[in-house]
Scaffold this motif. Structure first.
Motif, PDB file in Angstrom:
ATOM      1  N   ALA A 221       0.829  -1.081  -0.113  1.00  0.00           N
ATOM      2  CA  ALA A 221      -0.096  -0.022   0.000  1.00  0.00           C
ATOM      3  C   ALA A 221       0.864   1.059  -0.014  1.00  0.00           C
ATOM      4  CB  ALA A 221      -0.914   0.133   1.232  1.00  0.00           C
TER       5      ALA A 221
ATOM      6  N   LEU B 162      -6.820  -2.000   0.146  1.00  0.00           N
ATOM      7  CA  LEU B 162      -6.106  -3.099  -0.518  1.00  0.00           C
ATOM      8  C   LEU B 162      -6.701  -4.284   0.070  1.00  0.00           C
ATOM      9  CD1 LEU B 162      -3.768  -4.462  -2.139  1.00  0.00           C
ATOM     10  CD2 LEU B 162      -2.252  -3.854  -0.238  1.00  0.00           C
TER      11      LEU B 162
ATOM     12  N   VAL C 133      -0.730  -1.295  -7.990  1.00  0.00           N
ATOM     13  CA  VAL C 133      -0.631  -2.182  -6.943  1.00  0.00           C
ATOM     14  C   VAL C 133       0.304  -3.450  -7.636  1.00  0.00           C
ATOM     15  CG1 VAL C 133      -1.355  -3.724  -5.652  1.00  0.00           C
ATOM     16  CG2 VAL C 133      -2.558  -1.567  -5.773  1.00  0.00           C
TER      17      VAL C 133
END
Length: 79
Positions: free
Chosen positions: A24, A34, A52
């Motif tokens: 994160a 997340l 991500v």
């Protein structure tokens, strides 16, 4: 996004030895979001997933670079 996207991200993250907090932070996303994505409770935009995934990939690349021998060291030749 598919319902398998979040669990797949979790597998990638865990296989890379990263915590949700680390990923994160690297990706600049909320750790709680997340977690929700990884647990299939939220469905992010493709750009979020790409961000991500890139953070995980960069962490893997950094780890690989650290594990390589020093590229500037030239071994001495045996006489």
């Amino acid at each position: 996004m598919s319902s398998s996207t979040g669990p797949a991200l979790r597998v990638l993250r865990e296989d890379a030895g990263l915590t949700a907090r680390e990923v994160a932070g690297r990706a600049g996303v909320s750790e709680s979001y997340l977690s929700r994505v990884e647990n299939g409770k939220a469905y992010p935009a493709p750009s979020w997933v790409a961000n991500v995934a890139a953070a995980i990939a960069e962490a893997i690349a950094e780890s690989a670079r650290r594990s390589l021998p020093d590229q500037h060291h030239v071994p001495e030749r045996a006489a």
